[in-house]
Motif scaffolding. Structure first.
Motif, mmCIF file in Angstrom:
data_model
loop_
_atom_site.group_PDB
_atom_site.id
_atom_site.type_symbol
_atom_site.label_atom_id
_atom_site.label_comp_id
_atom_site.label_asym_id
_atom_site.label_seq_id
_atom_site.Cartn_x
_atom_site.Cartn_y
_atom_site.Cartn_z
ATOM 1 N N ILE A 6 0.857 -1.184 0.000
ATOM 2 C CA ILE A 6 0.000 0.000 0.000
ATOM 3 C C ILE A 6 0.890 1.228 0.000
ATOM 4 N N LYS A 7 0.704 2.081 -1.007
ATOM 5 C CA LYS A 7 1.528 3.276 -1.133
ATOM 6 C C LYS A 7 0.816 4.500 -0.570
ATOM 7 N N MET A 8 1.622 5.479 -0.251
ATOM 8 C CA MET A 8 1.082 6.743 0.234
ATOM 9 C C MET A 8 0.250 7.386 -0.862
ATOM 10 N N PRO A 9 -1.045 7.667 -0.600
ATOM 11 C CA PRO A 9 -1.895 8.235 -1.647
ATOM 12 C C PRO A 9 -1.657 9.722 -1.837
ATOM 13 N N ASP A 10 -2.170 10.238 -2.920
ATOM 14 C CA ASP A 10 -2.160 11.672 -3.166
ATOM 15 C C ASP A 10 -3.269 12.283 -2.314
ATOM 16 N N ASP A 29 -0.581 -7.765 12.848
ATOM 17 C CA ASP A 29 -2.020 -7.561 13.028
ATOM 18 C C ASP A 29 -2.801 -7.971 11.790
ATOM 19 N N PRO A 30 -3.955 -8.596 11.990
ATOM 20 C CA PRO A 30 -4.852 -8.837 10.864
ATOM 21 C C PRO A 30 -5.598 -7.555 10.521
ATOM 22 N N VAL A 31 -5.866 -7.343 9.250
ATOM 23 C CA VAL A 31 -6.631 -6.176 8.823
ATOM 24 C C VAL A 31 -7.742 -6.633 7.893
ATOM 25 N N GLN A 32 -8.816 -5.879 7.922
ATOM 26 C CA GLN A 32 -9.942 -6.129 7.038
ATOM 27 C C GLN A 32 -9.997 -5.029 5.981
ATOM 28 N N GLU A 33 -10.624 -5.340 4.860
ATOM 29 C CA GLU A 33 -10.802 -4.342 3.815
ATOM 30 C C GLU A 33 -11.553 -3.136 4.366
ATOM 31 N N ASP A 34 -11.096 -1.937 4.051
ATOM 32 C CA ASP A 34 -11.667 -0.651 4.472
ATOM 33 C C ASP A 34 -11.337 -0.289 5.916
ATOM 34 N N MET A 35 -10.582 -1.119 6.599
ATOM 35 C CA MET A 35 -10.168 -0.784 7.963
ATOM 36 C C MET A 35 -9.089 0.304 7.916
ATOM 37 N N GLU A 48 -7.151 9.937 7.077
ATOM 38 C CA GLU A 48 -7.105 8.524 7.452
ATOM 39 C C GLU A 48 -6.852 7.671 6.211
ATOM 40 N N ILE A 49 -5.987 6.665 6.352
ATOM 41 C CA ILE A 49 -5.644 5.778 5.238
ATOM 42 C C ILE A 49 -6.253 4.397 5.507
ATOM 43 N N PRO A 50 -7.231 3.976 4.707
ATOM 44 C CA PRO A 50 -7.821 2.647 4.889
ATOM 45 C C PRO A 50 -7.078 1.594 4.076
ATOM 46 N N SER A 51 -7.265 0.339 4.453
ATOM 47 C CA SER A 51 -6.672 -0.762 3.695
ATOM 48 C C SER A 51 -7.654 -1.207 2.611
ATOM 49 N N PRO A 52 -7.199 -1.350 1.380
ATOM 50 C CA PRO A 52 -8.096 -1.827 0.327
ATOM 51 C C PRO A 52 -8.196 -3.350 0.278
ATOM 52 N N VAL A 53 -7.439 -4.039 1.142
ATOM 53 C CA VAL A 53 -7.430 -5.506 1.098
ATOM 54 C C VAL A 53 -7.558 -6.061 2.511
ATOM 55 N N THR A 54 -7.837 -7.379 2.568
ATOM 56 C CA THR A 54 -7.862 -8.125 3.821
ATOM 57 C C THR A 54 -6.607 -8.983 3.902
ATOM 58 N N ALA A 72 5.222 6.657 -1.925
ATOM 59 C CA ALA A 72 6.202 5.859 -1.181
ATOM 60 C C ALA A 72 5.502 4.668 -0.533
ATOM 61 N N PRO A 73 6.178 3.494 -0.421
ATOM 62 C CA PRO A 73 5.567 2.338 0.244
ATOM 63 C C PRO A 73 5.211 2.681 1.677
ATOM 64 N N LEU A 74 4.008 2.322 2.094
ATOM 65 C CA LEU A 74 3.529 2.627 3.438
ATOM 66 C C LEU A 74 3.375 1.363 4.281
ATOM 67 N N VAL A 75 2.713 0.354 3.720
ATOM 68 C CA VAL A 75 2.447 -0.889 4.447
ATOM 69 C C VAL A 75 2.509 -2.061 3.473
ATOM 70 N N ARG A 76 3.048 -3.172 3.954
ATOM 71 C CA ARG A 76 2.981 -4.428 3.186
ATOM 72 C C ARG A 76 2.030 -5.368 3.911
ATOM 73 N N ILE A 77 1.086 -5.905 3.151
ATOM 74 C CA ILE A 77 0.073 -6.788 3.719
ATOM 75 C C ILE A 77 0.098 -8.126 2.998
ATOM 76 N N GLU A 78 0.215 -9.193 3.766
ATOM 77 C CA GLU A 78 0.170 -10.546 3.207
ATOM 78 C C GLU A 78 -1.286 -10.961 3.075
ATOM 79 N N THR A 79 -1.651 -11.406 1.872
ATOM 80 C CA THR A 79 -3.040 -11.783 1.613
ATOM 81 C C THR A 79 -3.106 -13.252 1.239
ATOM 82 N N SER A 80 -4.320 -13.742 1.182
ATOM 83 C CA SER A 80 -4.513 -15.149 0.817
ATOM 84 C C SER A 80 -4.667 -15.321 -0.682
ATOM 85 N N GLY A 81 -4.560 -14.225 -1.452
ATOM 86 C CA GLY A 81 -4.712 -14.303 -2.899
ATOM 87 C C GLY A 81 -3.508 -14.934 -3.569
#
Length: 418
Positions: A6-10, A29-35, A48-54, A72-81
């Motif tokens: 997840i990159k820093m948005p405009d 931490d686990p995250v849910q989409e839109d959290m 506020e920056i929400p997560s687009p993925v779970t 710039a990279p903000l967060v890396r999230i491991e998904t089940s996809g």
């Protein structure tokens, strides 16, 4: 398994970077989409920056207080996809607040950094591990109701505390544990200034280091104005805002700066250029749970008393709620500073750089005054006002405040055009 970066948005037109002011997650931490996973601050707003993925957080790209460049990279999230190494820009939802500029450490976009670091060892963010997870609005509500979020167990995703959790806590009537009043205390606490608080500190440092202040104090007999204000409030229409002293002061300032345009001005001390403003945009310094902000009543010269009161009330509420826009929090040409009943007898207000004047309002108190034959009780108030001595001489400062004093002591003059 896949990985999303997840990159820093405009976060706004012309904004190249924003300061990270809060993490809502930590590594693992686990995250849910839109959290909501983080909050960042630009020069005027908190977003506020929400997560687009779970998925699960495996890497955080910055620490609280860092400035992060757009993309710039903000967060890396491991998904089940099945798709690995996708990179998305998270959408951003503006939430609120203000303050002056700062220059913390900047995190650059991936293109200017070294290649992508491996997910292990995982980087832990120091602050989120101890800080309860909650949105800025929930934190504000908790502060206003005196609730310590560390006492609550969140019912939201990843243990995030929701507004409902605070409501239920209050409904149970639970109170925080109380330490013995005479207990010896040996603890210390280091608090890193971030976000609005740091920007306020830097703005004040800029103002006091670059502007030679001169402060002029004068007492004003507010008896007649207070009688008029009480009458107008008694007869006001239901849709009209209740009048305080400030709308009258705003109109008095408009009349006074018409004769002294150098006071309704901003000074670019780098270029040596003074800009006189025809429009009178009056900043009203307001205290909020997050710190001091200055919403601006635009074009006070074109507003009557009731209009000034309504606009000032609207802006103050927006500032407290954190919904004021960038435009509503900038562009002032002169500022009023007031602490209401806490205003004291004298103050030394700091000029809101790059303005050249600030009018400080002290509390109203009944004091004896000599009327020529005897002492009589009068409602008196001091004005403590500061000026940029490079632009405003002592004589000009005194002339300006004396004009404001006459207008306040004879309030009918405020309503006379010309």
């Amino acid at each position: 398994m896949g990985e999303f970066v997840i990159k820093m948005p405009d976060v706004g037109e012309g904004v190249a970077e924003a300061e990270l002011v809060e993490w809502h997650v930590k590594t693992g931490d686990p995250v849910q989409e839109d959290m909501v996973i983080a909050a960042v601050m630009t020069d005027k707003a908190t977003v506020e920056i929400p997560s687009p993925v779970t998925g699960t957080v495996i890497w955080l790209g910055a620490e609280v207080g860092d400035k992060i460049a757009v993309k710039a990279p903000l967060v890396r999230i491991e998904t089940s996809g099945d798709v690995a190494h996708d990179r998305v820009e998270a959408p951003a939802a503006p939430a609120a607040s203000t303050a002056p500029d700062s220059e913390p450490r900047t995190v650059q976009p991936a293109e200017t950094q070294s290649p992508k670091p491996a997910p292990a060892p995982r980087r832990e963010a120091p602050a989120p591990a101890e800080k309860p997870l909650a949105s800025p609005s929930v934190r504000l509500f908790a502060r206003e109701t005196g609730v310590d979020l560390r006492q609550l167990k969140g019912s939201g995703p990843a243990g995030r505390i929701l507004r409902e959790d605070v409501d239920q806590f209050l409904a149970r009537g639970e109170l925080p544990s109380v330490q013995p009043a005479m207990a010896k205390k040996t603890s210390t606490e280091e608090v890193k200034l971030t976000g609005l608080r740091r920007r306020i500190a830097e703005k004040m440092s800029l103002s006091t280091s670059r502007i030679p202040h001169i402060t002029y104090v004068e007492e004003v007999d507010m008896t007649a104005l207070e009688e008029l204000r009480a009458t107008m409030n008694r007869d006001r229409k239901p849709e009209q805002a209740k009048l305080t002293v400030l709308p009258f002061l705003m109109r008095a300032i408009v009349r006074a700066v018409a004769d002294q345009p150098n006071i309704n001005a901003t000074f670019d001390d780098d270029k040596g250029i003074l800009t006189r403003h025809g429009a009178v945009h009056i900043g009203i310094a307001a205290q909020t749970p997050a710190g001091l902000v200055v919403p601006v009543v635009k074009n006070a010269e074109a507003r009557g008393i009731w209009d000034c009161a309504a606009e000032m009330g609207r802006l103050a509420e927006a500032a407290r709620a954190g919904t004021a826009t960038r435009d509503e929090l900038g562009g002032s040409t002169i500022t009023i500073s007031s602490l209401g009943s806490l205003g004291g007898i004298v103050s030394t207000p700091v000029i809101n750089h790059p303005e050249v004047a600030i009018v400080g309002v002290n509390k109203i108190a009944v004091r004896p005054a000599w009327d020529g034959t005897q002492f009589v009780p009068r409602k008196m108030m001091n004005l403590s006002s500061s000026f940029d001595h490079r632009i405003v001489d002592g004589w000009d400062a005194a002339t300006f405040i004396q004009r404001v004093r006459v207008l306040l002591e004879t309030p009918a003059l405020i309503f006379i055009e010309g």
